[in-house]
Design a protein around this motif. Structure first.
Motif, short mmCIF file in Angstrom:
data_model
loop_
_atom_site.label_atom_id
_atom_site.label_comp_id
_atom_site.label_asym_id
_atom_site.label_seq_id
_atom_site.Cartn_x
_atom_site.Cartn_y
_atom_site.Cartn_z
N GLU A 81 48.34 53.78 74.53
CA GLU A 81 48.54 55.07 75.10
C GLU A 81 49.54 55.64 74.06
OE1 GLU A 81 48.63 58.23 77.72
OE2 GLU A 81 47.43 56.81 78.64
N ARG A 82 50.65 54.53 73.92
CA ARG A 82 51.74 55.15 73.68
C ARG A 82 52.32 54.91 71.58
NH1 ARG A 82 54.57 58.75 76.76
NH2 ARG A 82 54.66 58.34 79.00
N GLU A 118 57.51 66.97 74.94
CA GLU A 118 57.57 65.44 74.84
C GLU A 118 56.89 64.62 76.27
OE1 GLU A 118 60.32 61.60 74.62
OE2 GLU A 118 60.63 62.92 74.33
N GLU A 119 55.44 64.10 75.66
CA GLU A 119 54.56 63.05 76.95
C GLU A 119 56.16 62.45 77.93
OE1 GLU A 119 51.72 62.35 79.95
OE2 GLU A 119 51.69 64.04 77.64
N PRO A 164 49.68 64.50 71.23
CA PRO A 164 51.27 63.51 71.13
C PRO A 164 51.70 63.96 72.04
CG PRO A 164 50.25 64.26 68.69
CD PRO A 164 49.47 65.37 69.94
N ASP A 165 51.97 65.09 72.33
CA ASP A 165 53.01 66.04 73.14
C ASP A 165 51.81 66.21 74.29
OD1 ASP A 165 55.36 64.97 71.54
OD2 ASP A 165 54.40 67.23 70.37
N PRO A 193 46.29 60.63 69.81
CA PRO A 193 46.09 60.50 71.20
C PRO A 193 44.33 60.01 72.12
CG PRO A 193 46.09 62.92 71.28
CD PRO A 193 46.21 62.14 70.16
N ARG A 231 49.59 57.88 70.84
CA ARG A 231 50.23 58.93 70.96
C ARG A 231 51.31 59.08 69.61
NH1 ARG A 231 49.13 62.36 74.56
NH2 ARG A 231 48.61 61.44 76.39
#
Length: 391
Positions: free
Chosen positions: A338-339, A361-362, A354-355, A347, A342
């Motif tokens: 997942e990272r 930021e996630e 992406p955020d 995503p 993103r």
């Protein structure tokens, strides 16, 4: 020490990755091997899709990225129709970590990713070199389980992991609160909860606080020791006696015998009627040796093992705490994929962009999974497995 084929392959991949294209004869000279050996290595790596080979030359495959050309996160560089290359550093490929690796492999396969493994053999001083070889092999994201042994290894060897050039997830390990490493994603088992399960179960069977017999040579062992003191406090139980230090019988027969004798003495004197033993292998050997000395499990001593790798295979199947090892590997891999998605601007379905929803930021995640207690015959209570049913 003679260089292994895997180490030579890593050096070869690193050279090609830096140059983009190279002649096989030049690589042989750079590696200090014969042209025949270099050609054989190139053929093996090309067969695995790690290199492109044409007329005496090799090149870094289009779409895999390399050196400064690799985009952040690396997922966008994956070849069409395939997922990213994921690197996994584990201290071992057997016992406990075999199931962790299995879970990671299954999740990687579902994501279309390729998993590359390196083993540190619990030598934390070698972790960095192993990770660098994974990057040289094209890893675009990393699952990292440092090969810690002693309590000070976490602070002594861990900081560099926080500065890795690709997304990383800490696997079945914790970080010092507030440290740079603590800002990474991680997935781990809650061993303190596992100890509480064992102690509460034995107390519920009418036993006083159980003795703890444990090693001190791994993060799991240290977490079990820490969790023991917390469990006694949480359950309002008085500590029966100091922890009995356990050691592998094959490495230290005298130390192992001392641990068995200390446990036998506690049982004989009436100081203890129950024990929690880390790990399964030690627990099985301790039960065998106690039987030779006339102490019966569970007749004289109720016993629970920790890890549940081979506990069910003992003559008297051992009740055991089972950390969710396979699920740890699976969830850590899914988080890493997942990272990477993103970072590449793609995503997962149903996620924010992406955020986060506000453009921030996630946040990083610390995922903790709870162990289970599998009740068998060694604690004197009849559970599903003791009654002949599978759990």
């Amino acid at each position: 020490m003679r260089e292994s084929a895997a180490e030579r392959h890593d050096r070869l991949l690193s050279l090609v990755r830096e140059r983009g294209t190279a002649r096989v004869s030049d690589l042989a000279a750079q590696l200090g091997v014969s042209p025949v050996t270099a050609r054989r290595d190139v053929e093996a790596l090309a067969a695995r899709g790690l290199l492109d080979r044409v007329h005496g030359q090799v090149s870094w495959p289009a779409g895999r990225g390399g050196g400064e050309r690799r985009p952040a996160g690396g997922a966008a560089a994956a070849a069409p129709g395939s997922g990213p290359v994921l690197g996994l550093l584990a201290p071992s490929a057997t016992y406990y970590f075999a199931e962790v690796i299995r879970g990671a492999r299954e999740a990687a396969a579902r994501a279309g990713a390729r998993l590359v493994l390196r083993i540190s053999d619990y030598r934390p001083e070698d972790d960095r070199a192993r990770v660098e070889s994974l990057l040289a092999a094209g890893a675009q994201g990393l699952l990292v389980a440092p090969g810690r042994r002693a309590p000070g290894d976490r602070d002594r060897y861990g900081d560099w992991i926080a500065g890795l050039p690709v997304p990383a997830v800490l696997l079945e390990r914790r970080a010092t609160p507030g440290s740079a490493l603590d800002r990474l994603d991680r997935v781990s088992s809650d061993h303190r909860h596992g100890v509480v399960l064992a102690v509460r179960h034995l107390a519920g069977l009418g036993h006083r606080a159980p003795l703890l017999v444990a090693r001190a040579d791994s993060p799991t062992a240290l977490a079990v020791r820490s969790g023991y003191a917390e469990a006694l406090g949480a359950l309002d139980l008085a500590e029966p006696a100091p922890v009995i230090d356990s050691v592998p019988s094959e490495l230290d027969p005298e130390g192992f015998e001392d641990a068995v004798r200390a446990l036998m003495s506690a049982v004989s004197s009436g100081a203890a009627t129950a024990a929690l033993v880390h790990n399964d292998v030690d627990a099985i050997r301790i039960v065998q040796r106690l039987a030779e000395l006339g102490v019966r499990v569970p007749g004289d001593l109720a016993l629970i093992a920790y890890d549940d790798e081979v506990a069910a295979l003992a003559d008297t199947p051992l009740t055991a705490v089972a950390p969710p090892k396979r699920q740890v590997g699976r969830l850590a891999t899914e988080l890493l994929v997942e990272r990477l998605a993103r970072a590449a601007g793609v995503p997962p379905e149903g996620a924010w962009g992406p955020d986060g929803p506000d453009g921030e930021e996630e946040p990083r995640r610390h995922v903790t999974l709870l162990p289970r207690l599998r009740v068998r015959a060694s604690c004197g209570a009849v559970g599903p497995e003791a009654a002949g049913r599978h759990t």
